[in-house]
Design a protein around this motif. Structure first.
Motif, PDB file in Angstrom:
ATOM      1  N   THR A 236      54.116  44.048  23.766  1.00 50.90           N
ATOM      2  CA  THR A 236      53.533  43.299  24.884  1.00 50.90           C
ATOM      3  C   THR A 236      52.366  44.094  25.432  1.00 50.90           C
ATOM      4  N   ARG A 237      51.274  43.407  25.732  1.00 48.34           N
ATOM      5  CA  ARG A 237      50.051  44.097  26.115  1.00 48.34           C
ATOM      6  C   ARG A 237      49.389  43.402  27.302  1.00 48.34           C
ATOM      7  N   ILE A 238      49.086  44.171  28.340  1.00 45.72           N
ATOM      8  CA  ILE A 238      48.212  43.702  29.417  1.00 45.72           C
ATOM      9  C   ILE A 238      46.801  44.035  28.988  1.00 45.72           C
ATOM     10  N   VAL A 239      45.987  43.012  28.761  1.00 44.87           N
ATOM     11  CA  VAL A 239      44.656  43.200  28.187  1.00 44.87           C
ATOM     12  C   VAL A 239      43.650  43.468  29.301  1.00 44.87           C
ATOM     13  N   SER A 240      42.955  44.578  29.202  1.00 42.50           N
ATOM     14  CA  SER A 240      42.009  44.946  30.264  1.00 42.50           C
ATOM     15  C   SER A 240      40.796  44.019  30.291  1.00 42.50           C
ATOM     16  N   GLU A 241      40.355  43.573  29.107  1.00 43.18           N
ATOM     17  CA  GLU A 241      39.214  42.663  29.059  1.00 43.18           C
ATOM     18  C   GLU A 241      39.621  41.310  29.638  1.00 43.18           C
ATOM     19  N   GLY A 242      38.982  40.904  30.686  1.00 40.81           N
ATOM     20  CA  GLY A 242      39.320  39.647  31.344  1.00 40.81           C
ATOM     21  C   GLY A 242      40.258  39.797  32.518  1.00 40.81           C
ATOM     22  N   LEU A 243      40.778  41.016  32.744  1.00 42.11           N
ATOM     23  CA  LEU A 243      41.659  41.223  33.900  1.00 42.11           C
ATOM     24  C   LEU A 243      40.816  41.240  35.176  1.00 42.11           C
ATOM     25  N   VAL A 244      41.214  40.423  36.138  1.00 40.03           N
ATOM     26  CA  VAL A 244      40.496  40.312  37.404  1.00 40.03           C
ATOM     27  C   VAL A 244      41.486  40.509  38.546  1.00 40.03           C
ATOM     28  N   ASP A 245      41.111  41.319  39.525  1.00 38.15           N
ATOM     29  CA  ASP A 245      41.997  41.474  40.694  1.00 38.15           C
ATOM     30  C   ASP A 245      41.193  41.369  41.978  1.00 38.15           C
ATOM     31  N   GLU A 246      40.203  40.502  41.965  1.00 37.72           N
ATOM     32  CA  GLU A 246      39.371  40.305  43.152  1.00 37.72           C
ATOM     33  C   GLU A 246      39.057  38.821  43.284  1.00 37.72           C
ATOM     34  N   LYS A 247      39.349  38.257  44.435  1.00 32.62           N
ATOM     35  CA  LYS A 247      39.112  36.833  44.639  1.00 32.62           C
ATOM     36  C   LYS A 247      37.656  36.593  45.022  1.00 32.62           C
ATOM     37  N   ALA A 248      37.062  35.607  44.347  1.00 33.17           N
ATOM     38  CA  ALA A 248      35.683  35.235  44.651  1.00 33.17           C
ATOM     39  C   ALA A 248      35.692  34.102  45.673  1.00 33.17           C
ATOM     40  N   TYR A 249      35.067  34.316  46.807  1.00 38.91           N
ATOM     41  CA  TYR A 249      35.027  33.316  47.877  1.00 38.91           C
ATOM     42  C   TYR A 249      33.657  32.646  47.908  1.00 38.91           C
ATOM     43  N   THR A 250      33.671  31.326  48.130  1.00 40.34           N
ATOM     44  CA  THR A 250      32.418  30.635  48.419  1.00 40.34           C
ATOM     45  C   THR A 250      32.010  30.939  49.855  1.00 40.34           C
ATOM     46  N   LYS A 251      30.781  30.609  50.186  1.00 37.96           N
ATOM     47  CA  LYS A 251      30.303  30.858  51.540  1.00 37.96           C
ATOM     48  C   LYS A 251      31.126  30.088  52.551  1.00 37.96           C
ATOM     49  N   GLU A 252      31.503  28.852  52.199  1.00 36.78           N
ATOM     50  CA  GLU A 252      32.302  28.031  53.109  1.00 36.78           C
ATOM     51  C   GLU A 252      33.689  28.648  53.298  1.00 36.78           C
ATOM     52  N   GLU A 253      34.284  29.159  52.215  1.00 33.71           N
ATOM     53  CA  GLU A 253      35.610  29.767  52.312  1.00 33.71           C
ATOM     54  C   GLU A 253      35.560  31.039  53.151  1.00 33.71           C
ATOM     55  N   GLN A 254      34.504  31.791  53.016  1.00 29.94           N
ATOM     56  CA  GLN A 254      34.381  33.015  53.806  1.00 29.94           C
ATOM     57  C   GLN A 254      34.316  32.719  55.299  1.00 29.94           C
ATOM     58  N   GLU A 255      33.706  31.601  55.650  1.00 31.09           N
ATOM     59  CA  GLU A 255      33.615  31.228  57.060  1.00 31.09           C
ATOM     60  C   GLU A 255      34.949  30.772  57.612  1.00 31.09           C
ATOM     61  N   LYS A 256      35.770  30.160  56.748  1.00 27.78           N
ATOM     62  CA  LYS A 256      37.051  29.619  57.202  1.00 27.78           C
ATOM     63  C   LYS A 256      38.193  30.640  57.118  1.00 27.78           C
ATOM     64  N   LYS A 257      38.108  31.539  56.129  1.00 32.58           N
ATOM     65  CA  LYS A 257      39.257  32.418  55.877  1.00 32.58           C
ATOM     66  C   LYS A 257      38.791  33.852  55.644  1.00 32.58           C
ATOM     67  N   LYS A 258      39.453  34.783  56.274  1.00 30.98           N
ATOM     68  CA  LYS A 258      39.126  36.191  56.113  1.00 30.98           C
ATOM     69  C   LYS A 258      39.529  36.678  54.720  1.00 30.98           C
ATOM     70  N   ASP A 259      38.660  37.447  54.093  1.00 29.76           N
ATOM     71  CA  ASP A 259      38.971  38.061  52.812  1.00 29.76           C
ATOM     72  C   ASP A 259      39.912  39.244  53.062  1.00 29.76           C
ATOM     73  N   LEU A 260      41.129  39.142  52.564  1.00 29.57           N
ATOM     74  CA  LEU A 260      42.110  40.206  52.764  1.00 29.57           C
ATOM     75  C   LEU A 260      41.864  41.386  51.834  1.00 29.57           C
ATOM     76  N   LYS A 261      40.968  41.188  50.877  1.00 33.88           N
ATOM     77  CA  LYS A 261      40.635  42.208  49.892  1.00 33.88           C
ATOM     78  C   LYS A 261      41.894  42.680  49.161  1.00 33.88           C
ATOM     79  N   ALA A 262      42.607  41.718  48.579  1.00 30.67           N
ATOM     80  CA  ALA A 262      43.803  42.028  47.798  1.00 30.67           C
ATOM     81  C   ALA A 262      43.403  42.655  46.466  1.00 30.67           C
ATOM     82  N   ARG A 263      44.073  43.743  46.114  1.00 27.43           N
ATOM     83  CA  ARG A 263      43.792  44.440  44.864  1.00 27.43           C
ATOM     84  C   ARG A 263      45.106  44.841  44.198  1.00 27.43           C
ATOM     85  N   LEU A 264      45.084  44.828  42.904  1.00 33.39           N
ATOM     86  CA  LEU A 264      46.278  45.093  42.098  1.00 33.39           C
ATOM     87  C   LEU A 264      46.661  46.575  42.156  1.00 33.39           C
ATOM     88  N   VAL A 265      47.954  46.847  42.309  1.00 38.34           N
ATOM     89  CA  VAL A 265      48.478  48.214  42.254  1.00 38.34           C
ATOM     90  C   VAL A 265      49.227  48.452  40.946  1.00 38.34           C
TER      91      VAL A 265
END
Length: 818
Positions: A236-265
């Motif tokens: 079993t392999r967690i593939v580093s290529e394509g792994l994303v741990d950052e949510k991309a917010y649109t400008k409208e989403e940023q205005e409505k919701k605070k970015d919690l800056k969730a990151r994988l541990v």
């Protein structure tokens, strides 16, 4: 803190103060978008000055998915997109298969049913089936019919024994931990695929398995996973290529919701592969504690939070300031296992082992299941000081994700009744076939005496220190000559404390101090030992540190730095010692190998920062990730082997076995966790016949008889640490007062006797594999070798008779073979 040679070094220097607490703050229920908080007791927005660390692990409680979704398993398909809720509900609504378990509470198990899986790959022995909705898989042994699942065994599921939170964990293909930097940068949360309303973004069959991409929309995580079927294992392999741990917010989403800056541990991928209940009490968990330890399945397991979670290759000192080190022995082997009934699984962490830990939990701790897995880390907690004294500060996680694939192999054992011996034998095959370890090919059949000579140290003075010779090269020749005349026909000699200033001084090793005999005296001694056929090694662990400024060392430039950019130093009333960067160490050793070659020594004895522990280095001049540091160590060992001929490593991580002719200080005991039931010689079974090894020094053992019997049982070789000077002379030194009984005159008779007894038992099997190990009765153990040799060891105070042999109290007997 650590046993054997490394322990003695730290105790001698007085360098480490270890503060470790055991955690048990668990089972908090939270909404899917938040997960469960896991916090170090010492952590916070601001850490208390000087407070030690804690190692808690908590499990997530999550909301159960709504009771709507797809009704049944879809037909086999090339592509699949499904939400975690749909996956969980479809599993509940699918028609029962004959194998589907019904819980003791009367409700059907929510775990996947066999009918949901489609063929993914097949070879001569194994068949792999996969569920495109979740990525779960089933492996079947085509000959025996044995089945292994990537999720808990449905047979025995008891709805009442698992909380709602853990029901979701047990169903999920992975669990993970993450940190929200804009909420609490010191606090991680634990959750799983289903609780986070995860989706399967894509599912593709491959030539030898499948590839699946998981998405966690709320957090913005994308986790690509590949599962491959090979001869007798699944990777079993967690593939580093394509792994994303950052949510991309649109400008409208940023205005409505605070970015919690969730990151994988970290991620535990398929953590419940092979997990089983204790209903039949016919299994165990294998953990890499000491030489190997077993946690037996027990119905009457107390309802306590017990678990094992240890970093492979030990703590990384770059993240350990003000957090404390583990009080367990460092993990030397990247392995784990589980046996249930007539089948077993050996897990080997293949890639990313430097960033992984082994996590094992007996039943009734978190759930009704016994399980063991690898936890792969992508970020690490550390202490960030806010003042120059490093008293005040806060805990946080490193911002940058540690990249690279993370792969674990699962070797499936069935047929007969496979146990820890079979697991160790499979690991031995892995070491030869995959890790480059070459089996021993011995012409001589004698077991050598490993003679460690302690040369000199620095004597504490009122105004200034002075040189303290303990075994000069002339005296070393006298010791070897006497032992040889008394019947010790084979020795391997390691000279310790030969550097300038002796054992306590680090830096500026050559030329050898005149008080010891100088280069000329050492060359004369080496020539004499060679005339007897005995190899000589120089102890090179001292290259890991510097406290003299020699070799051009500058602390600010050449010291190893932690993540807060502070140089890692160890201080006490006697001395200060700096851990050197991998680059500096490798450069100095490269130069000094030329001097060692002139002396015609047979090799260096490594340990510490070459082969025994690995750290990241955040030195600006040349930063090293933990993997980089390991590669530097391997390069140093290979270079030494090429220039001098051989390498010995003390308390070695198992990647050292590829380069070493002998491993010194191999663990023979475990860390004494209350939930561990048995210690087993897993490491020794895997190593014997590949690399010779010895345990702790016999003359420094707390129980001399038991120690030597354990060496006989485990196939080790005898080892002593001695001086020519009387033992009380060591009390004058800066660091050697813990070596309480070293005078060779006091131990000559025992060294000769032990050498003879070891050869009586193990002569002729040095290059043989251990093919069986078992307990005959309480306190009596048998070890069998591939040439038919059987060694029976009796630790009891009364004689033993049985199995065609008789063994005296506190003694052993050897039969057959050899």
């Amino acid at each position: 803190m650590m046993k054997g040679l490394r322990a003695n070094r730290w105790m001698a220097l007085g360098l480490l103060a270890v503060v470790v607490f055991t955690s048990a703050v668990l089972l908090a229920v939270a909404a899917p978008s938040t997960g469960t908080a896991v916090q170090d007791e010492a952590a916070g927005e601001k850490a208390a000055p000087g407070k030690g660390g804690v190692k808690p692990q908590a499990q997530a409680g999550e909301r159960k998915p709504d009771a709507d979704g797809e009704a049944a398993a879809a037909a086999p398909q090339k592509q699949a997109v499904a939400t975690a809720e749909q996956t969980a509900v479809s599993q509940e609504q699918t028609t029962d298969s004959p194998e589907q378990a019904v819980s003791k509470g009367g409700a059907k198990s929510p775990l996947p049913e066999d009918g949901m899986f489609q063929d993914a790959a097949e070879n001569g022995r194994l068949r792999l089936k996969a569920d495109s909705r979740s990525g779960h898989f089933i492996v079947t042994d085509k000959k025996t019919g044995q089945i292994w699942r990537s999720f808990p065994d449905p047979d025995g599921w008891d709805d009442k024994q698992n909380t709602d939170a853990w029901k979701l964990h047990l169903q999920s293909p992975f669990m993970f931990r993450y940190v929200e930097f804009n909420v609490r940068k010191d606090l991680d949360k634990e959750s799983n695929f289903i609780a986070q309303s995860g989706k399967v973004a894509s599912f593709d069959m491959t030539e030898d398995g499948f590839r699946i991409v998981y998405e966690l929309p709320e957090l913005g995580f994308v986790i690509p996973v590949q599962v491959r079927l090979k001869d007798d294992y699944v990777e079993t392999r967690i593939v580093s290529e394509g792994l994303v741990d950052e949510k991309a917010y649109t400008k409208e989403e940023q205005e409505k919701k605070k970015d919690l800056k969730a990151r994988l541990v970290s991620i535990r991928l398929f953590p419940f592969l092979g997990a089983a209940t204790s209903d039949r009490e016919d299994g165990f968990l294998l953990i890499p504690d000491g030489p190997g330890a077993l946690i037996d399945f027990k119905k009457d397991q107390p309802d306590l939070i017990n678990f094992y979670n240890e970093r492979v290759y030990g703590d990384d000192w770059a993240y350990s300031y003000n957090t404390g080190f583990s009080n367990r022995q460092p993990v030397k082997m990247p392995i784990f296992g589980i046996k249930s009934g007539k089948q077993a699984v050996l897990g080997i962490i293949q890639e990313g082992m430097e960033y992984a830990s082994v996590f094992a939990v007996p039943s009734k701790s978190f759930s009704q299941y016994n399980w063991v897995t690898a936890e792969h880390y992508f970020r690490f907690k550390f202490f960030q000081p806010t003042d120059t004294r490093r008293d005040d500060g806060f805990f946080t996680y490193n911002q940058d994700l540690t990249g690279g694939d993370r792969a674990t192999r699962y070797y499936f054992l069935s047929g007969g009744d496979p146990g820890y011996v079979d697991m160790a034998a499979r690991y031995r095959t892995y070491l030869t076939d995959e890790a480059g370890v070459v089996p021993l090919k011995e012409d001589k059949k004698k077991v050598p005496l490993h003679l460690n000579l302690l040369g000199a140290d620095t004597e504490k003075g009122f105004l200034w220190d002075s040189y303290l010779p303990l075994t000069t090269t002339d005296q070393a020749k006298e010791i070897v000559q006497e032992l040889s005349s008394l019947g010790v026909e084979d020795m391997s000699i390691a000279y310790m404390g030969w550097q300038k200033g002796g054992y306590s001084k680090y830096g500026g090793h050559f030329p050898i101090a005149g008080g010891l005999g100088g280069n000329g005296g050492m060359k004369t001694f080496v020539d004499y030992a060679h005339s007897k056929g005995f190899p000589v090694f120089l102890d090179a662990r001292s290259y890991s540190f510097n406290n003299t400024g020699r070799d051009g060392f500058r602390k600010s430039r050449d010291g190893l730095r932690d993540l807060s950019s502070a140089v890692i130093e160890f201080k006490n009333k006697v001395m200060n010692v700096t851990l050197v960067s991998p680059r500096f160490m490798a450069d100095v050793i490269g130069e000094d190998l030329k001097d060692a070659k002139k002396l015609e020594v047979n090799g260096f004895l490594y340990g510490d920062a070459v082969g025994s522990f690995i750290n990241s280095d955040y030195n600006e001049n040349k930063p090293y990730k933990r993997l980089d540091t390991r590669q530097v160590q391997e390069k140093v060992m290979q270079q030494t082997k090429e220039m001098l001929g051989s390498v010995t490593v003390t308390q070695a991580n198992f990647y050292s076995a590829r380069y070493a002719g002998h491993l010194d200080g191999v663990y023979s005991d475990y860390s004494y966790d209350m939930f561990v039931d048995r210690i087993v010689p897993f490491a020794q079974i895997a190593l014997h016949g590949l690399v010779s090894y010895s345990h702790d020094y016999a003359n420094l053992s707390g129980n001399y008889v038991q120690s030597y019997l354990k060496g006989i049982e485990y196939g080790a070789e005898p080892s002593f640490l001695i001086t020519y000077a009387p033992s009380q002379e060591l009390m004058k030194s800066r660091s050697l007062n813990i070596f309480y009984s070293t005078n060779y005159k006091d131990w000559t008779e025992e060294m000769v006797s032990l050498y003879q007894r070891y050869n009586e038992a193990l002569g002729g099997v040095r290059d043989q594999f251990i093919v069986n190990h078992r307990m005959l009765t309480e306190g009596v153990y048998e070890t069998a070798y591939s040439n038919g040799r059987r060694i029976i060891v009796n630790y009891n105070d009364t004689p033993y008779s049985g199995d065609g042999v008789s063994v005296k109290a506190n003694d052993f007997t050897a039969a057959g073979g050899g």
